[in-house]
Write a protein that holds these residues in place. Structure first.
Motif, PDB file in Angstrom:
ATOM      1  N   THR A 142       8.509  22.943 -24.244  1.00 34.36           N
ATOM      2  CA  THR A 142       9.571  22.377 -23.414  1.00 34.36           C
ATOM      3  C   THR A 142       9.002  21.668 -22.199  1.00 34.36           C
ATOM      4  O   THR A 142       9.456  20.580 -21.813  1.00 34.36           O
ATOM      5  N   VAL A 143       7.978  22.282 -21.574  1.00 31.93           N
ATOM      6  CA  VAL A 143       7.342  21.634 -20.420  1.00 31.93           C
ATOM      7  C   VAL A 143       6.699  20.316 -20.831  1.00 31.93           C
ATOM      8  O   VAL A 143       6.794  19.303 -20.123  1.00 31.93           O
ATOM      9  N   GLY A 144       6.043  20.316 -21.999  1.00 35.29           N
ATOM     10  CA  GLY A 144       5.425  19.076 -22.463  1.00 35.29           C
ATOM     11  C   GLY A 144       6.450  17.993 -22.749  1.00 35.29           C
ATOM     12  O   GLY A 144       6.248  16.822 -22.400  1.00 35.29           O
ATOM     13  N   ARG A 145       7.580  18.369 -23.360  1.00 31.39           N
ATOM     14  CA  ARG A 145       8.621  17.376 -23.617  1.00 31.39           C
ATOM     15  C   ARG A 145       9.206  16.851 -22.325  1.00 31.39           C
ATOM     16  O   ARG A 145       9.492  15.651 -22.194  1.00 31.39           O
ATOM     17  N   ALA A 146       9.402  17.738 -21.349  1.00 41.12           N
ATOM     18  CA  ALA A 146       9.925  17.284 -20.064  1.00 41.12           C
ATOM     19  C   ALA A 146       8.940  16.349 -19.380  1.00 41.12           C
ATOM     20  O   ALA A 146       9.323  15.328 -18.782  1.00 41.12           O
ATOM     21  N   GLY A 147       7.642  16.677 -19.452  1.00 42.20           N
ATOM     22  CA  GLY A 147       6.636  15.784 -18.863  1.00 42.20           C
ATOM     23  C   GLY A 147       6.596  14.431 -19.554  1.00 42.20           C
ATOM     24  O   GLY A 147       6.453  13.387 -18.905  1.00 42.20           O
ATOM     25  N   THR A 148       6.749  14.434 -20.883  1.00 42.92           N
ATOM     26  CA  THR A 148       6.776  13.163 -21.621  1.00 42.92           C
ATOM     27  C   THR A 148       7.975  12.316 -21.225  1.00 42.92           C
ATOM     28  O   THR A 148       7.866  11.101 -21.017  1.00 42.92           O
ATOM     29  N   ALA A 149       9.144  12.970 -21.117  1.00 39.31           N
ATOM     30  CA  ALA A 149      10.342  12.230 -20.711  1.00 39.31           C
ATOM     31  C   ALA A 149      10.197  11.684 -19.294  1.00 39.31           C
ATOM     32  O   ALA A 149      10.600  10.549 -19.004  1.00 39.31           O
ATOM     33  N   LEU A 150       9.579  12.468 -18.399  1.00 40.84           N
ATOM     34  CA  LEU A 150       9.364  12.000 -17.031  1.00 40.84           C
ATOM     35  C   LEU A 150       8.405  10.818 -17.008  1.00 40.84           C
ATOM     36  O   LEU A 150       8.623   9.837 -16.272  1.00 40.84           O
ATOM     37  N   ALA A 151       7.345  10.884 -17.811  1.00 44.62           N
ATOM     38  CA  ALA A 151       6.400   9.769 -17.867  1.00 44.62           C
ATOM     39  C   ALA A 151       7.061   8.499 -18.392  1.00 44.62           C
ATOM     40  O   ALA A 151       6.843   7.394 -17.884  1.00 44.62           O
ATOM     41  N   LYS A 152       7.914   8.649 -19.422  1.00 42.22           N
ATOM     42  CA  LYS A 152       8.626   7.480 -19.940  1.00 42.22           C
ATOM     43  C   LYS A 152       9.562   6.894 -18.886  1.00 42.22           C
ATOM     44  O   LYS A 152       9.673   5.668 -18.734  1.00 42.22           O
ATOM     45  N   GLY A 153      10.241   7.771 -18.143  1.00 40.44           N
ATOM     46  CA  GLY A 153      11.134   7.279 -17.092  1.00 40.44           C
ATOM     47  C   GLY A 153      10.392   6.526 -16.009  1.00 40.44           C
ATOM     48  O   GLY A 153      10.830   5.468 -15.548  1.00 40.44           O
ATOM     49  N   LEU A 154       9.236   7.061 -15.597  1.00 38.95           N
ATOM     50  CA  LEU A 154       8.437   6.366 -14.579  1.00 38.95           C
ATOM     51  C   LEU A 154       7.925   5.032 -15.098  1.00 38.95           C
ATOM     52  O   LEU A 154       7.882   4.037 -14.358  1.00 38.95           O
ATOM     53  N   ALA A 155       7.556   4.998 -16.385  1.00 38.49           N
ATOM     54  CA  ALA A 155       7.083   3.737 -16.958  1.00 38.49           C
ATOM     55  C   ALA A 155       8.199   2.690 -16.956  1.00 38.49           C
ATOM     56  O   ALA A 155       7.972   1.514 -16.648  1.00 38.49           O
ATOM     57  N   VAL A 156       9.423   3.104 -17.278  1.00 33.88           N
ATOM     58  CA  VAL A 156      10.550   2.159 -17.264  1.00 33.88           C
ATOM     59  C   VAL A 156      10.819   1.660 -15.845  1.00 33.88           C
ATOM     60  O   VAL A 156      11.077   0.472 -15.616  1.00 33.88           O
ATOM     61  N   VAL A 157      10.741   2.567 -14.870  1.00 32.88           N
ATOM     62  CA  VAL A 157      10.966   2.160 -13.475  1.00 32.88           C
ATOM     63  C   VAL A 157       9.908   1.157 -13.025  1.00 32.88           C
ATOM     64  O   VAL A 157      10.220   0.127 -12.396  1.00 32.88           O
ATOM     65  N   LEU A 158       8.648   1.429 -13.339  1.00 30.43           N
ATOM     66  CA  LEU A 158       7.575   0.498 -12.965  1.00 30.43           C
ATOM     67  C   LEU A 158       7.754  -0.844 -13.663  1.00 30.43           C
ATOM     68  O   LEU A 158       7.521  -1.909 -13.063  1.00 30.43           O
ATOM     69  N   LEU A 159       8.185  -0.822 -14.923  1.00 28.34           N
ATOM     70  CA  LEU A 159       8.391  -2.071 -15.654  1.00 28.34           C
ATOM     71  C   LEU A 159       9.504  -2.900 -15.020  1.00 28.34           C
ATOM     72  O   LEU A 159       9.370  -4.128 -14.865  1.00 28.34           O
ATOM     73  N   TYR A 160      10.584  -2.245 -14.621  1.00 26.42           N
ATOM     74  CA  TYR A 160      11.678  -2.987 -13.985  1.00 26.42           C
ATOM     75  C   TYR A 160      11.281  -3.467 -12.592  1.00 26.42           C
ATOM     76  O   TYR A 160      11.737  -4.536 -12.143  1.00 26.42           O
ATOM     77  N   LEU A 161      10.465  -2.711 -11.882  1.00 24.67           N
ATOM     78  CA  LEU A 161       9.972  -3.200 -10.595  1.00 24.67           C
ATOM     79  C   LEU A 161       9.135  -4.453 -10.776  1.00 24.67           C
ATOM     80  O   LEU A 161       9.243  -5.415  -9.989  1.00 24.67           O
ATOM     81  N   LEU A 162       8.289  -4.469 -11.802  1.00 21.87           N
ATOM     82  CA  LEU A 162       7.494  -5.666 -12.081  1.00 21.87           C
ATOM     83  C   LEU A 162       8.398  -6.833 -12.464  1.00 21.87           C
ATOM     84  O   LEU A 162       8.187  -7.970 -12.022  1.00 21.87           O
ATOM     85  N   ARG A 163       9.417  -6.568 -13.262  1.00 23.97           N
ATOM     86  CA  ARG A 163      10.328  -7.645 -13.641  1.00 23.97           C
ATOM     87  C   ARG A 163      11.106  -8.162 -12.437  1.00 23.97           C
ATOM     88  O   ARG A 163      11.368  -9.365 -12.308  1.00 23.97           O
ATOM     89  N   PHE A 164      11.496  -7.257 -11.546  1.00 27.14           N
ATOM     90  CA  PHE A 164      12.194  -7.688 -10.333  1.00 27.14           C
ATOM     91  C   PHE A 164      11.298  -8.557  -9.467  1.00 27.14           C
ATOM     92  O   PHE A 164      11.762  -9.499  -8.816  1.00 27.14           O
ATOM     93  N   PHE A 165      10.010  -8.234  -9.441  1.00 30.56           N
ATOM     94  CA  PHE A 165       9.075  -9.050  -8.668  1.00 30.56           C
ATOM     95  C   PHE A 165       8.922 -10.437  -9.287  1.00 30.56           C
ATOM     96  O   PHE A 165       8.787 -11.439  -8.578  1.00 30.56           O
TER      97      PHE A 165
END
Length: 330
Positions: free
Chosen positions: A198-221
């Motif tokens: 469960t901890v690993g799945r939560a960490g994976t989901a958190l990593a995916k969320g951070l990746a999406v946020v960084l991608l949208y920040l780059l697109r906004f730039f």
């Protein structure tokens, strides 16, 4: 006389009388169950007897029970040793903030004691064949808190120092979780998912969320207008407003049509002649200049200036002739 010594012809007599045959006694088990209690004893004459003599024949144990017990004892020794290792760093962390020895020692040991309590609870539930997901999750939480305090006491610039301080707490939580899972599987024979999954799945989901946020920040730039408009649509679609309540329709009141004010003669015509007054009324009428309207106008305008229909028709004819001679209405 033994039950088996009853003549066999008795069964034939019972069957002829329509009665069921006598039940055949089941043979006593060759090997009585292990452990204390009452036992069925088969005698030499074939009879079966129950004795109330308690006989210690050993305890029933599943294969591997001694190994699991040994692992649990070693877990206690490992926990005691690692508690001593991590307690010093946790004490330094708390003492640096509170500067009080006794409260700092109690607070520093609280996470380790909490982990020990949750470990005993999880082991008790596992030995009873019950799930202990909440307790195992709290063990990981205590280990994470202990690791965080040890991380604060380490030299963050040195990866070796960080690993030396953080590894004991995490390793102990991993060992505790596996021991609890193995004990429950040993009791029930069914596997239970590890909390680390469960901890690993939560960490994976958190990593995916951070990746999406960084991608949208780059697109906004790269494209601010379109990215901002898209995010605005996403937010509006995700949080729609409730529909506005319907307001009752207001009945429309019927307003009577406002009649235009009546046409009156100007004051300067009060002393004018009837012909001048008739000429003024003729110019105000919309049928002015129409020859076919001379008769109706004579009936309509004559009474206004106290003229009969005949004189009014003559005057109107003269007015129309002047208009036609000039080529435009006067």
């Amino acid at each position: 006389m033994s039950i088996n010594s009853v003549p066999r012809d008795l069964d034939d007599i019972r069957a002829a009388a329509g009665l069921p045959r006598r039940p055949v006694p089941s043979a006593a088990p060759a090997d009585p169950p292990r452990g204390p209690g009452l036992f069925a004893v088969a005698r030499a004459n074939g009879e079966t007897a129950i004795t109330n003599v308690r006989r210690l024949a050993g305890a029933e144990r599943a294969p591997g029970s001694r190994l699991v017990l040994a692992a649990t004892v070693l877990l206690g020794l490992l926990a005691a040793g690692l508690f001593v290792v991590t307690l010093n760093a946790q004490y330094k962390y708390v003492y640096a903030a509170k500067a009080q020895s006794v409260p700092s020692m109690i607070e520093a040991a609280s996470l380790d004691l909490g982990m020990a309590i949750f470990t005993l609870l999880a082991l008790g539930l596992a030995m009873a064949g019950q799930a202990a997901r909440i307790e195992r999750g709290l063990i990981v939480a205590c280990a994470a808190g202990s690791a965080a305090q040890n991380y604060a006491a380490a030299d963050v610039a040195s990866p070796r120092s960080v690993a030396a301080y953080v590894a004991p707490s995490l390793f102990l939580a991993l060992v505790v979780d596996r021991v609890v899972a193995v004990v429950r599987r040993h009791v029930l024979g069914a596997a239970e998912g590890s909390v680390w999954v469960t901890v690993g799945r939560a960490g994976t989901a958190l990593a995916k969320g951070l990746a999406v946020v960084l991608l949208y920040l780059l697109r906004f730039f790269l494209a601010p207008p379109s990215t901002g408009a898209g995010l605005r649509r996403v937010v509006l679609n995700a949080a729609p407003l409730p529909a506005a309540p319907e307001r009752p329709a207001i009945p429309v009141a019927e307003v009577p049509a406002i009649e235009p004010p009546p046409v009156t003669e100007p004051p300067e015509l009060e002393s004018a002649s009837k012909k001048a007054r008739l000429a003024w009324w003729y110019r105000q009428d919309p049928d002015c200049g129409k020859r076919e309207a001379i008769g109706p106008l004579a009936k309509k305008l004559g009474p206004k200036v106290d003229l009969g229909e005949g004189p009014a028709r003559a005057y109107l004819g003269a007015f129309l002739a002047d208009i036609e001679a000039q080529g435009r209405p006067a």
